[in-house]
Design a protein around this motif. Structure first.
Motif, mmCIF file in Angstrom:
data_model
loop_
_atom_site.group_PDB
_atom_site.id
_atom_site.type_symbol
_atom_site.label_atom_id
_atom_site.label_comp_id
_atom_site.label_asym_id
_atom_site.label_seq_id
_atom_site.Cartn_x
_atom_site.Cartn_y
_atom_site.Cartn_z
ATOM 1 N N HIS A 143 -3.370 -12.610 -22.519
ATOM 2 C CA HIS A 143 -2.648 -11.826 -21.504
ATOM 3 C C HIS A 143 -3.129 -12.169 -20.104
ATOM 4 N N GLY A 144 -3.536 -13.428 -19.919
ATOM 5 C CA GLY A 144 -3.848 -13.906 -18.583
ATOM 6 C C GLY A 144 -5.253 -14.425 -18.379
ATOM 7 N N ASP A 145 -6.230 -13.908 -19.147
ATOM 8 C CA ASP A 145 -7.609 -14.334 -18.920
ATOM 9 C C ASP A 145 -7.876 -15.761 -19.378
ATOM 10 N N LEU A 146 -6.907 -16.359 -20.073
ATOM 11 C CA LEU A 146 -7.062 -17.753 -20.481
ATOM 12 C C LEU A 146 -7.185 -18.664 -19.264
ATOM 13 N N GLY A 147 -6.710 -18.163 -18.128
ATOM 14 C CA GLY A 147 -6.800 -18.938 -16.894
ATOM 15 C C GLY A 147 -8.221 -19.215 -16.454
ATOM 16 N N MET A 148 -9.179 -18.482 -16.999
ATOM 17 C CA MET A 148 -10.572 -18.712 -16.628
ATOM 18 C C MET A 148 -11.177 -19.911 -17.354
ATOM 19 N N VAL A 149 -10.476 -20.427 -18.369
ATOM 20 C CA VAL A 149 -10.986 -21.547 -19.151
ATOM 21 C C VAL A 149 -10.500 -22.863 -18.558
ATOM 22 N N ALA A 150 -11.434 -23.730 -18.192
ATOM 23 C CA ALA A 150 -11.096 -25.044 -17.639
ATOM 24 C C ALA A 150 -11.270 -26.111 -18.710
ATOM 25 N N SER A 151 -10.640 -27.248 -18.481
ATOM 26 C CA SER A 151 -10.735 -28.339 -19.449
ATOM 27 C C SER A 151 -12.148 -28.900 -19.542
ATOM 28 N N THR A 152 -12.972 -28.592 -18.548
ATOM 29 C CA THR A 152 -14.354 -29.073 -18.544
ATOM 30 C C THR A 152 -15.291 -28.121 -19.292
ATOM 31 N N ASP A 153 -14.759 -26.980 -19.742
ATOM 32 C CA ASP A 153 -15.570 -26.009 -20.465
ATOM 33 C C ASP A 153 -15.722 -26.403 -21.935
ATOM 34 N N VAL A 154 -16.637 -25.736 -22.607
ATOM 35 C CA VAL A 154 -16.769 -25.808 -24.061
ATOM 36 C C VAL A 154 -16.659 -24.385 -24.582
#
Length: 323
Positions: free
Chosen positions: A78-89
């Motif tokens: 519901h929106g918090d996925l935006g905090m995940v970057a492609s550089t994250d694990v």
């Protein structure tokens, strides 16, 4: 009856941790490699009891030098996925590996090409199939007699998280000073920021005898001060050695008459020591390095000034601040 049941629960949970330890293999090293290569953060996610465990793991990682954040799977959709970057694990936690809320998140993470490390008890689960590496936290049985409430499984998962945090700490050569910087407002952080002179025990509180004292005097001093060791000094106050309670026991078991035991011959010479001008964090590092619980404090010419005990540094005893 209650005590017997409690002991059984603890036994079952300890068996679970041992089972996880025995299953540990190369996948653990691979997980460490992935996290070490991560240029940003380790995102921990899970729901229910696994989510609560995940929050604790994330907090421990942050404390020990690995940047981490917790992501709730439902909030992520519901929106918090935006905090995940492609550089994250992502470290995804689900004992069954089939948690619906978490599974809905997995495909979105794969689209972002975010590597997933799974903590689960089913290596053939959906979560495991989405992961680049799976850490198996399967336990023989739950401590819950109904086999329903997560008990042994959550304990094992939490222990695996601690294993990851400590292994990462070791790889990064994370030191007590670094821990202090991450805890500027915490009680332990405050303890480690002060100078040794502010926290050491002095005067009558220091267990010390002269080098020519009889063995019995050492035993009396050890029992009186109750710090697990006695320091030996010469007539000018210079530190010569240390005798621990373990040394005392070994001397008593030698079969010699108590009057025949030579305290000077049994002591460890040139014990580890620290200057009172150094920081408490330095003292803690020395104790960890040498695996000791007491540390002598000496001046520039080696005269005994005081003693530090590990319990004082960690707050289990009296800790005195100079104001």
């Amino acid at each position: 009856m209650s005590i017997a049941l409690a002991k059984e629960v603890l036994l079952i949970e300890s068996e679970g941790i041992l089972a996880v330890r025995d299953n540990l293999g190369e996948e653990f090293e691979k997980a460490l490699d992935i996290i070490m290569a991560c240029p940003s953060r380790l995102v921990v996610t899970g729901i229910g009891k696994s989510g609560l465990v995940g929050q604790k793991i994330s907090a421990t990682l942050n404390s020990t030098g690995t940047a981490s954040v917790f992501l709730h799977p439902v909030e992520a959709m519901h929106g918090d996925l935006g905090m995940v970057a492609s550089t994250d694990v992502v470290l995804a936690i689900s004992y069954s590996g089939e948690t619906a809320e978490l599974n809905r998140l997995l495909s979105s993470l794969k689209e972002r090409q975010v590597p997933i490390i799974a903590l689960c008890g089913q290596v053939e689960s959906n979560l495991a199939h989405h992961a680049v590496v799976t850490l198996n936290v399967a336990v023989p049985r739950e401590a819950c007699p109904l086999g329903l409430a997560p008990t042994s499984s959550t304990t094992a998962t939490l222990a695996m998280g601690d294993a990851l945090a400590v292994a990462l700490l070791n790889r990064k050569q994370f030191r007590a000073e670094d821990f202090r910087r991450n805890h500027p407002g915490g009680s332990l952080g405050e303890r480690l920021k002060v100078a040794v002179r502010e926290v050491m025990l002095t005067g009558e509180k220091v267990p010390v005898i002269s080098s020519d004292a009889p063995f019995l005097a050492g035993v009396v001093e050890l029992n009186k001060k109750n710090l697990g060791a006695v320091f030996i000094k010469d007539g000018k106050g210079k530190l010569l050695g240390i005798i621990t309670d373990g040394d005392i026991r070994r001397m008593l078991s030698s079969g010699k008459n108590i009057q025949e035991i030579d305290l000077d011959a049994g002591m460890k010479r040139n014990p580890v020591a620290i200057s009172s001008a150094l920081m408490a964090a330095d003292a803690l590092s020395i104790m960890q390095q040498h695996e000791i619980t007491v540390l002598a404090v000496v001046d520039e010419v080696g005269r005994l000034e005081g003693i530090l005990h590990l319990h004082d540094l960690l707050g289990k005893g009296e800790f005195r601040f100079m104001i």
